[in-house]
Structures are given as structure tokens and as C-alpha cells.
Scaffold this motif. Sequence first.
Motif, short mmCIF file in Angstrom:
data_model
loop_
_atom_site.label_atom_id
_atom_site.label_comp_id
_atom_site.label_asym_id
_atom_site.label_seq_id
_atom_site.Cartn_x
_atom_site.Cartn_y
_atom_site.Cartn_z
N PHE B 24 0.81 -1.23 0.00
CA PHE B 24 0.00 0.00 0.00
C PHE B 24 0.84 1.27 0.00
CE2 PHE B 24 -3.51 -2.64 1.35
CZ PHE B 24 -4.61 -1.96 0.88
N ALA B 25 0.35 2.26 -0.75
CA ALA B 25 0.71 3.65 -0.49
C ALA B 25 -0.41 4.24 0.34
CB ALA B 25 0.85 4.43 -1.79
N ASN B 35 -2.65 6.60 13.77
CA ASN B 35 -2.97 5.90 15.01
C ASN B 35 -3.76 4.62 14.81
OD1 ASN B 35 -1.76 8.09 16.34
ND2 ASN B 35 -3.71 9.21 16.36
N THR B 36 -4.45 4.52 13.71
CA THR B 36 -5.36 3.40 13.51
C THR B 36 -5.04 2.60 12.25
OG1 THR B 36 -7.06 4.66 14.67
CG2 THR B 36 -7.80 2.75 13.40
N ALA B 37 -4.99 3.26 11.11
CA ALA B 37 -4.86 2.51 9.85
C ALA B 37 -3.48 1.89 9.69
CB ALA B 37 -5.18 3.42 8.66
N LEU B 38 -2.43 2.66 9.90
CA LEU B 38 -1.09 2.10 9.71
C LEU B 38 -0.80 0.94 10.67
CD1 LEU B 38 0.70 5.43 8.81
CD2 LEU B 38 0.78 3.35 7.41
N VAL B 90 -3.61 1.84 -3.32
CA VAL B 90 -3.55 3.14 -2.65
C VAL B 90 -4.69 3.22 -1.64
CG1 VAL B 90 -3.78 5.62 -2.99
CG2 VAL B 90 -2.47 4.26 -4.63
N TYR B 91 -4.35 3.62 -0.43
CA TYR B 91 -5.36 3.89 0.60
C TYR B 91 -5.45 5.40 0.75
CZ TYR B 91 -7.39 4.29 5.34
OH TYR B 91 -8.14 4.65 6.42
N ASP B 112 -5.16 -0.33 -7.49
CA ASP B 112 -6.46 -0.50 -6.85
C ASP B 112 -6.57 0.47 -5.68
OD1 ASP B 112 -7.39 -2.69 -8.53
OD2 ASP B 112 -5.78 -3.84 -7.56
N VAL B 113 -7.83 0.83 -5.33
CA VAL B 113 -8.04 1.93 -4.39
C VAL B 113 -8.96 1.53 -3.24
CG1 VAL B 113 -8.87 4.29 -4.10
CG2 VAL B 113 -7.78 3.60 -6.26
N LEU B 114 -8.48 1.77 -2.04
CA LEU B 114 -9.35 1.76 -0.85
C LEU B 114 -9.48 3.21 -0.43
CD1 LEU B 114 -10.84 0.34 1.50
CD2 LEU B 114 -8.62 0.07 2.64
#
Lengths: 353, 353
Positions: B24-25, B35-38, B90-91, B112-114
Motif C-alpha cells: 500500500f501507499a 494511530n489506527t490505519a497504519l 492506494v489507501y 487499486d483503491v481503498l
Amino acid sequence: MELDIPTRFERDWDRTVEDAPLRFAVVGLGGFARNTALPAIADSDYCETTAVVSGSPEKADRVADEFDAAYALTYDEYADGVGADAYDAVYVVTPNALHLPHVETAAELEKDVLCEKPLEATADRAERLVAVCEDAGVSLMTAYRMQTARSVRWVRRLIDDGVVGDPVQVHGEFSFRLLEQGGPDQWRIDSDLAGGGALMDIGVYPMNTARYVLDADPVAVRATSHATQPAFDGVDEHVAFQLEFPDAVTASCTASFNAASASRFAVTGTEGRIVVDSIFGVDDERRITVETDGGRTVVDAAAPNEVTEEFDYFATAVLTEMDLEPDGRHGLTDVRTAEAVYESSETGTRVEL
Amino acid sequence: MELDIPTRFERDWDRTVEDAPLRFAVVGLGGFARNTALPAIADSDYCETTAVVSGSPEKADRVADEFDAAYALTYDEYADGVGADAYDAVYVVTPNALHLPHVETAAELEKDVLCEKPLEATADRAERLVAVCEDAGVSLMTAYRMQTARSVRWVRRLIDDGVVGDPVQVHGEFSFRLLEQGGPDQWRIDSDLAGGGALMDIGVYPMNTARYVLDADPVAVRATSHATQPAFDGVDEHVAFQLEFPDAVTASCTASFNAASASRFAVTGTEGRIVVDSIFGVDDERRITVETDGGRTVVDAAAPNEVTEEFDYFATAVLTEMDLEPDGRHGLTDVRTAEAVYESSETGTRVEL
């Protein structure tokens, strides 16, 4: 803020009552009257039943026997004032659209009136009902049980004391499966007799409780109602209405005659939150959860039957000239609001009150 | 109906994933990303972070260091495709109104994209965002955590299995005091960047969760929104909206940026009721109460962080060609619904979708 949690809720309106008991004619002997109201009067401090009135002489006799009432009257006898010296006040617990004539009789006889909610089937008739009592100088109370439930009165005091800060959003839900309690042939889903369906019978609980605990009246309403089953033709089986109060407060309420039992009320404010689950049913447990920055408190304080409380509250008001909070004009506001709910649902517009 | 209660919720979409990890980028390094996603990506089975993108090179470097990402990029470098070979997807976790350009870059790069919810600040831009991914043939998922929370997925299965009968009325509440978390100068209450206030950021949770568990889209909306404090000028501090679904189902939802924490979702059907309290916050406990004629069951089954689940769900979909349920068109529906909420609030009318 430190919460003052009672171990037992007391009557916050208690005072010395002389000249008790207040003697009642109970007009209408349906299930709620027989199973709930008459036993509550029997249990009360200041009330007694001296007359019962029904369309069926046999039923009147049987109920008079059971509750030790001196008079068993037909509606015609009641209208003619038979036995009127035996009672001081009238409790009207008939289908909604029959409230007006029975209250007119009470007013003519100069009896004070406790009238079931909603006050009438239409705002126009409710207005006349209120006027006839005002003209006769008799007291009129709309029988909102939540306003005499000690637990709900405590919730109102907490909100008034600022425990949740400024109220912001209210949610209220009341539903049950009506057809399992009497089938499709009952007045609660007869538009002429009830003035509507779920809204008129049970939707008024979250509506009135929101008004009561917020100490405010709605200024506008948005709503939708539906009937999906033939039994509910012409009335609302389900209703969802959003009340807009002053100061940007909203109440999101639902009621249904064809859904599993739900009975919940929650107020979220800027500083905290109070949830009562379950609340609106006569036998509901009224577990009160208070959440503030100071933590979470769950209160199951003992409180007696609010119907007994309702009768003693009414008697105290009448016998001591205490102000009746849920008076006729207060009850009229709910009927007007209910009509606005139906109008909003039909027109798809926000209806101002 | 007998309830099948898991002691631990499993991934109902689990399958063999080859070619992991999905690299992911992460575009945008605000509080939620850091704090949450990474940390969730670091904990995931199938994902890793190989690039981080920020407006601040220092922050990008610091975060790249902390999470072991090979590339620390500025937005311009990301737009120029620097290091694009190092990531597969990519997020996008920037303010709403910046989603479109970053997704356009991703589509150009065939990644692809989130994309975080809501998909964009306006339906028009969300539509373009969806189209650009469709045109490029890249996958697009709208990051609705509730749809990957195992507990909420279980609630959806119960409803689909008929445990509550036919759904009738939904209530959803999500509120907290935003200003205590960042003061008045933040993009979530900047109309240009966010497209609105409480509705766009947190109101979409009850909105989307209602759509998800009912497996239906709203057909009309009635709403009111308010701003009482200067900090919320031009956006909704409080919002109350009522969604009308097919088959007479309603969802009564509220959201507020200036009220005590509330996070609750309830579905009442003809045969039962499911309440999740609390539900929408990342750390919420998701206590699930299921009430049917068979009794009341409270479920606190263990379930892992839904953000980790979200990344693994997305990776599984991309790497195995599993259908993405909350795809771009699904997310677009919420932005359209949100615009209808604002239109209804402004015009005082029911707005059809």
C-alpha cells in the motif's frame, strides 16, 4: 456533576391531602380499566371507585361487584346523571372518539375529569373537550402515566438540573404486536374511533415523554407512516416521526403495532446521556442509565405502579388545588402534533406547529 | 428460531490468498492514518505499507520510519508516480474533497483503491471518482469499517436469516464532542473540505450500516440539521435524518459533533430485535443483544479490530477477484443520500432518491 441517586424514588409532589378519598366514576370498562386502572385506584391513597359505567349492564354489574363500587351504570344512565352524588370525579377510559361526550357529561355534572390519552380522536374534538371543562370550571388532566412515574420524573429533574448539559437529540421507540392482543377487530385500529393507529395509541408516549422531560413543545414535525397489512387499512401500522424542538433539539420517534416489543427512551445532551430501557409499558422495568464525564450509573431504584401514582396525583391536585401539569391544553398539544405527523406523512413536507 | 451464537466470530469471506502481501501507499497521514490505519495494516495478514504520502516531508519521513515504509512521498511526488513500482494499491485517507485527485492519480497508475468514507465531498465529485476507477479498470472500495467488523457482519446474517422477522424500524445514533479533539480549526467542519459536518463524517455510519444490514437502499429522506455554535458555521453540528426504505422500513438516525458520546444501532422487526451498543467507534465494545420470542441473548463474542479486517478484506478481494461489497457505486449512494439529507433539511420536504 455528582449524581444524587435515590435508593427509592419518592413522590416529589407529596403534600397533606384532606377530604380524601376522591370518589370516581370509571367510564369505560375495557381491558386497561379492569386489569390496570381499577386495581390501581383500589391501591391508591386518596381515591376510590364508587361508580362504573359500561355499554353492557352485565359487565358493569360484574365489575362493580369486583371493585366494590356502589353504582353500575350504562352510558345512558351516566349521561342522565344517575348516581352522580356518589362520585366527585370521572375517569374517562373509552375509545378516543367517545371521550368528548363523556367529558361533556362530567362537565355538566361539575365533576373533575381524568381523561385517557390521547385526549380525543381529532384536534378539533380535543379543543372542544378542553373548552367544555374550562367553561364549567372543572379540572381536566390528560392521563400521561410517564408524567407520574417516579422514575421518569427523576429523569426529568436530572435533565432540568443540567446533568446531561443542553439536550441535543432524543430517541424514542414503542412497539408491540397488537393483533396478538385482540385480533383485527378492535377500536385501536378503527380510524373513526381512534383517530389513527400506532401513533395515536402508543406513538404519543415517546412524543409526550420528550415534551415532558425537555419541558418544551415541538415547533415542527417530519414524518412517515405506513400500513402493510389489511388489518391496518386506513390507520398507521408503523410510524416514524421527527419532532423539532426549540434550540435545535430533535426527537426521533417510532411506534409500531406490528413489530416486536420495543420500549426505549434516550436523551443525549452536550454533557451526558440518559437512557431508560424499558420505559413505556405499565410493567416495564425502567432501568435508567446515566452517562456523564463522571462515569456511568445504572439505576434500578424501586418505584411503585405509575397508574396508582397517576390517580393519587390527580386527587392531590383536585383536593389541594395543586397545578395539574398534564392538563387539557397540554394533552391538546399532542393531538395537534399527531395531526401534524399525519399531515407531514401525507404531504411529504415539514409541518410547523 | 434457535440462535447459533459463535464464541468467536470468524471471517465469513476467508479464502486462500496467494501473491500477498498487497503493498500500500497510504495517502494522507492524519490522526486516523497514523494511530489506527497504519498499525492495522502492520497487524494484517495480507497487507503491508511500502509508501506514505503527506503534505509535510518531515511527517512523511517520520511515519515512513515508524512503519518501515520504503517511500516517504509528498503529494506532488505521489502525483508524479514516484516510487509507484513499490506499491500495488492506494489507501486514500485525506480530507473528503481531496479524495478525487488522489484517486485519479491511483487510477492513472493502475493501482487499486481503498478510499475513506464518504467517498467525496459532493455526489458530483464522487461520481467522477467512481467513473475514473471504472474507466481505468481498477478496484475501488469505500472504507466502511462496519461492513468488515465481524460482529456487524454477524448481525447482518441474523437479519438475513429472518431472526427478527421482517425489519420494521431502525434507530442509529452517533455523536461525540469534536471540538475536544482538535479544536475549531479542523477539516471535518470545513464545508469545502468535508462537504458538510456531522453527517458527512459520522452520520454516514448509521446511514450505511442501515443500508448494509437491511441489504437495501433508501428511497426517500426527511431531515433536519442545525448549527448552534460559531465553530460549526456553514456545516451541521447536529443532524437528524429519517431514511425511508422499500417495504415500509424506516431508519431514524442522528449524528452530532457537539454531544456526549453515543454510538448505538438497533433494528426492530416483526419477530424480534437486535441492538448493538456501542457500535460505530473503532474501540467500541459491540455488545449485541438479540431479543426474540425465544428470549434475550447478549453476545460479547471476541472480534478483532475491524480496520485490520478491512485491509485484509480489500486485499483478499483484489488478490482473489472476490466481489467488493462496499464498492464505489455503493459509497456513491451514501454521498447522494447525504446531499438529499441536506436538501430535505433546507427545503423542509421529503426528498426522493
